[in-house]
Design a protein around this motif. Structure first.
Motif, short mmCIF file in Angstrom:
data_model
loop_
_atom_site.label_atom_id
_atom_site.label_comp_id
_atom_site.label_asym_id
_atom_site.label_seq_id
_atom_site.Cartn_x
_atom_site.Cartn_y
_atom_site.Cartn_z
N LEU A 245 0.83 -1.21 0.00
CA LEU A 245 0.00 0.00 0.00
C LEU A 245 0.87 1.26 0.00
CD1 LEU A 245 -2.86 -0.93 2.51
CD2 LEU A 245 -2.94 -0.89 0.01
N ALA A 246 1.92 1.25 0.79
CA ALA A 246 2.81 2.41 0.84
C ALA A 246 3.51 2.61 -0.50
CB ALA A 246 3.83 2.24 1.96
N ASP A 247 3.94 1.51 -1.11
CA ASP A 247 4.57 1.58 -2.43
C ASP A 247 3.59 2.13 -3.47
OD1 ASP A 247 6.73 0.48 -4.50
OD2 ASP A 247 4.77 -0.25 -5.18
N SER A 248 2.34 1.75 -3.37
CA SER A 248 1.33 2.21 -4.33
C SER A 248 1.09 3.70 -4.17
CB SER A 248 0.02 1.44 -4.13
OG SER A 248 0.21 0.06 -4.37
N ASP A 249 1.06 4.18 -2.93
CA ASP A 249 0.92 5.62 -2.70
C ASP A 249 2.12 6.37 -3.27
OD1 ASP A 249 -1.57 5.84 -1.49
OD2 ASP A 249 -0.81 7.05 0.16
N ALA A 250 3.32 5.83 -3.01
CA ALA A 250 4.53 6.46 -3.55
C ALA A 250 4.49 6.47 -5.07
CB ALA A 250 5.77 5.73 -3.05
N GLY A 251 3.95 5.42 -5.67
CA GLY A 251 3.79 5.38 -7.11
C GLY A 251 2.81 6.42 -7.60
N ALA A 252 1.75 6.64 -6.82
CA ALA A 252 0.77 7.66 -7.19
C ALA A 252 1.42 9.04 -7.25
CB ALA A 252 -0.37 7.67 -6.17
N ALA A 253 2.38 9.28 -6.36
CA ALA A 253 3.10 10.56 -6.37
C ALA A 253 3.86 10.76 -7.67
CB ALA A 253 4.06 10.62 -5.18
N LYS A 254 4.17 9.64 -8.35
CA LYS A 254 4.90 9.70 -9.62
C LYS A 254 3.95 9.63 -10.83
CE LYS A 254 8.65 7.08 -7.41
NZ LYS A 254 9.37 5.78 -7.38
N GLY A 255 2.66 9.64 -10.57
CA GLY A 255 1.69 9.62 -11.66
C GLY A 255 1.19 8.26 -12.06
N ALA A 256 1.51 7.22 -11.27
CA ALA A 256 1.18 5.85 -11.66
C ALA A 256 -0.31 5.54 -11.61
CB ALA A 256 1.93 4.86 -10.78
N LEU A 257 -1.09 6.33 -10.89
CA LEU A 257 -2.52 6.06 -10.77
C LEU A 257 -3.36 7.07 -11.54
CD1 LEU A 257 -2.76 5.09 -6.98
CD2 LEU A 257 -2.26 3.65 -8.96
N PHE A 258 -2.74 7.71 -12.52
CA PHE A 258 -3.44 8.73 -13.31
C PHE A 258 -3.45 8.37 -14.79
CE2 PHE A 258 -3.40 12.61 -15.92
CZ PHE A 258 -4.63 13.13 -15.55
N ASP A 259 -4.59 8.61 -15.41
CA ASP A 259 -4.72 8.45 -16.85
C ASP A 259 -5.88 9.34 -17.30
OD1 ASP A 259 -4.05 6.59 -19.37
OD2 ASP A 259 -6.23 6.85 -19.26
N SER A 260 -5.73 9.99 -18.41
CA SER A 260 -6.76 10.93 -18.87
C SER A 260 -7.34 10.56 -20.23
CB SER A 260 -6.18 12.35 -18.94
OG SER A 260 -5.07 12.40 -19.85
N SER A 261 -7.22 9.28 -20.60
CA SER A 261 -7.70 8.86 -21.92
C SER A 261 -9.20 8.59 -21.96
CB SER A 261 -6.95 7.60 -22.37
OG SER A 261 -7.24 6.51 -21.52
N HIS A 262 -9.83 8.47 -20.79
CA HIS A 262 -11.28 8.26 -20.68
C HIS A 262 -11.75 6.98 -21.39
CE1 HIS A 262 -11.71 12.26 -18.93
NE2 HIS A 262 -10.95 12.72 -19.91
N GLN A 263 -10.88 5.99 -21.46
CA GLN A 263 -11.27 4.74 -22.10
C GLN A 263 -12.31 3.98 -21.28
OE1 GLN A 263 -8.03 2.35 -23.86
NE2 GLN A 263 -6.70 4.11 -23.61
#
Length: 283
Positions: A245-263
């Protein structure tokens, strides 16, 4: 026939109910580890068969007659690659002509530790010779809603995501997308869907929404990854899961949980449910 693995899980059960909106019940196979937990699905006319990721002999029998298979990723981190490989081999032997796999958003470039087993599975699919489609799911809104009671109790929402944008969506939206792909008359082989919510937010913004909705003052407290993991362990989570969970949050800080393609919204034919609505419903 369409087979769905993990059909009594949080995502799988939602997929089954979405498929029932457009497909005859007797054309849907609920492949489950414990058939007794799927009695409600059997009562609806769904074909229930045992399929244990750790018992390959059950898999081929479960997939008999299926033309399409939705492989919902296992919840057992560390065992996923071997379990998924067994499913793919069984599907191949059973004559399945399309496998859809619930992978991770941008798995091939993701910094998340969770991505490793997804990448291995994607490679296994590519080597299997079975036509496949990738449903690379982003973060589930429920992952953060689970932290709301603690945030209300302590007046703080903690994490390690910094100002990273999180384009989450509820499981129900991802289930609708999976069902749409499985039921589509169009050829889905070779497609890769990067699935994420239409509306993104930071954890500071989530804390602000929570404050507005409840009338309480909730602050977002950003912690270093290691410290966040220690807090989660102190709250009773197993160390391995806390680190993920902590690794996933740290990944989010790097943009890993973002996408704007609206697929995601394109697949389901409507906007994904925003966090604000999910938050109000949760409260």
């Amino acid at each position: 026939m369409i087979a769905v693995t993990g059909a009594t899980g949080q995502l799988g059960r939602l997929v089954i109910h979405e498929l029932l909106k457009t497909q005859p019940a007797n054309s849907i196979i609920a492949a489950v580890r414990s058939p007794e937990k799927a009695e409600d699905l059997a009562d609806l006319g769904v074909v229930v068969r045992q399929a244990d990721y750790d018992q390959p002999a059950t898999l081929a029998t479960a997939f008999n007659g299926a033309k399409k298979l939705l492989l919902i990723s296992s919840s057992e981190i560390g065992k996923r690659a071997a379990q998924h490989s067994a499913v793919i081999d069984a599907a191949n032997a059973s004559g399945v002509t399309l496998i859809a796999y619930t992978s991770l958003l941008h798995a091939d470039t993701s910094p998340l530790a969770l991505a490793q087993e997804h990448v291995i599975t994607e490679q296994k699919l590519a080597e299997s010779g079975v036509p496949f489609v990738l449903l690379r799911n982003g973060w589930y809104t429920e992952n953060y809603l689970a932290s709301i009671p603690s945030a209300l109790e302590h007046g703080a929402f903690i994490g390690a995501a910094g100002n990273g944008k999180i384009a989450s969506a509820p499981r129900a939206d991802y289930a609708a997308a999976a069902a749409a792909v499985m039921a589509s008359p169009q050829d889905q082989a070779g497609k890769v869907y990067e699935l994420a919510g239409d509306t993104a937010y930071t954890l500071a913004e989530l804390a602000h929404y929570l404050s507005e909705t409840t009338g309480n003052t909730i602050q977002y407290q950003n912690l270093p990854e290691a410290e966040f993991a220690k807090v989660l362990v102190g709250a009773g989570l197993p160390e391995g899961f806390a680190n993920i969970l902590a690794d996933s949050d740290a990944g989010a800080a790097k943009g890993a949980l973002f996408d704007s393609s609206h697929q995601l919204s394109q697949l389901i034919g409507r906007n994904s449910k925003p966090m604000t609505e999910s938050l109000k419903a949760s409260l």
